[in-house]
Write a protein that holds these residues in place. Structure first.
Motif: not given
Length: 419
Positions: A12-15, A54-60, A303-313, A319-323
């Motif tokens: 899906p969309s990277g966002c 506040g409708d801030i996006p993330a991945w579960l 648990f929040i969380g982890r942050w993506a170091v780079r674009d990955t699957q 998953i975009r960098e910084g997600d």
């Protein structure tokens, strides 16, 4: 683990905020979170787009293999929240800021710095004598029980389940038991971690920091056989500020999750007919109940969380960098891939309730938490063998949190003791 990084069809969309994102909140998380996670997994897969306050996006991340993969690959999913690509959208009063705002504690460190800081904590906790901790927990439990045993009724979450680990972990850190100073710190810890109406958690947290700093300075002058002193004497040479930050992390991690572990286990023992026959004096089923709770009602749900170091699957998602990725520990523990018939083996301890990988709870911590929880439950049942719920089972309510799983209260009745 190759299936965790492969793409299932077109991603899906990277966002993360694409249509279909699930808002994290609502009564379902209080009542039947396991059913909700199954629905999300069925509709969205093992990695689901979600919306925070506040409708801030993330991945579960809901899948057991996926959570294991994320926590086992720090080079792809790191802990330093300053990587987050959503910081421009975060208001200064955002409710989750205390959990994701970068702090100079071991929780947000990475690489060699994390190994250094976590190593100091591990060595300090390994110095705790588990038999001595058991005795201290028994004494604390007996004192707490004595405070309400004559009345024939009690509310166990505030009067017992949360009170015991708070006192036990402060004892481990070198605070004197029973002093007014320690009791004030116990109360400030409660307010800062679980503020009630009229409480000021910000002021309470500031007082906690000030008192722990005084403790560190006291132990630097007069070290003793405690966690604080061992951290100060460690060859790694942590500064006082670093030790204060990491001690607060240790205390918070020991207090609230362990308190909810105790409460959730007592609820299971008092409401599940499989255990009911063994509750009276029942050491036989306590261990099974403690472990089953970690699988099915784990105190730390997400648990929040982890942050993506780079674009990955991950799990077919781009998953975009910084997600931001939220570790769905409760969802992973009940993943149908590992329990296809929804049957959890009480003897199995491969749950993710203490997380996984380099950033999991330091090795001795789960053992010490088990000592606290097991001693709390066994001592209570030993002293109040006819303990029963004070309300109907369906009247028990869960705290309105997607992060922690714990009861708002646990009222019980029993035969009053004669002093």
């Amino acid at each position: 683990m190759s299936d965790t990084t492969s793409s299932v069809g077109m991603p899906p969309s990277g966002c993360p905020a694409h249509p279909g994102a699930v808002r994290l909140g609502g009564l379902e998380y209080q009542r039947t979170p396991s059913q909700l996670y199954r629905t999300i997994r069925r509709e969205q897969g093992s990695v689901a787009p979600v919306l925070l306050d506040g409708d801030i996006p993330a991945w579960l991340v809901l899948g057991y293999p996926e959570v294991s993969y994320v926590t086992g690959h720090d080079e792809l999913f790191a802990r330093d929240s300053r990587r987050w690509n959503q910081w421009p959208n975060i208001p200064p009063d955002w409710p989750l800021l205390p959990f994701v705002g970068y702090q100079p504690s071991v929780l947000f460190t990475e690489g060699q710095e994390h190994q250094r800081r976590a190593g100091v904590i591990t060595q300090a906790l390994e110095g705790v004598d588990q038999f001595e901790l058991t005795r201290e927990c028994q004494l604390i439990a007996e004192q707490l029980i004595a405070s309400f045993s004559g009345s024939g009724e009690a509310e166990l979450m505030s009067m017992y389940a949360h009170a015991l680990p708070a006192r036990a972990v402060l004892w481990m850190c070198g605070m004197p038991q029973g002093s007014a100073d320690t009791e004030r710190l116990v109360d400030d810890l409660r307010i800062s971690l679980d503020a009630g109406e009229g409480d000021d958690p910000v002021a309470a947290y500031a007082r906690v920091g000030e008192r722990i700093m005084r403790l560190v300075k006291e132990k630097r002058d007069r070290p003793g056989p405690d966690v604080t002193s061992r951290m100060l004497l460690d060859p790694a040479g942590l500064s006082d500020d670093e030790i204060v930050q990491d001690l607060i992390s240790v205390i918070a991690a020991a207090q609230q999750p362990t308190g909810n572990w105790i409460g959730n286990t007592l609820r299971l023992l008092l409401t599940d007919e499989r255990f009911a026959v063994n509750v009276s004096g029942g050491r036989v089923s306590v261990g099974e109940a403690l472990n089953e709770v970690l699988w099915l009602d784990t105190p730390t749900q997400n648990f929040i969380g982890r942050w993506a170091v780079r674009d990955t699957q991950l799990g077919g998602r781009l998953i975009r960098e910084g997600d931001c990725l939220i570790l769905g520990l409760a969802a992973a523990n009940t993943d149908p891939q590992i329990w296809p018939e929804s049957h959890v083996g009480a003897e199995n301890s491969a749950h993710l309730s203490f997380s996984n990988g380099e950033h999991r709870c330091p090795y001795p911590a789960p053992l010490l938490a088990d000592v606290m929880a097991r001693t709390a439950v066994e001592t209570l049942l030993e002293h109040l063998p006819d303990l029963v719920l004070g309300v109907e089972t369906d009247e028990l309510t869960w705290r309105p949190s997607i992060w922690m799983r714990g009861l708002t209260s646990l009222p019980v009745r029993f035969t009053p003791s004669v002093r």
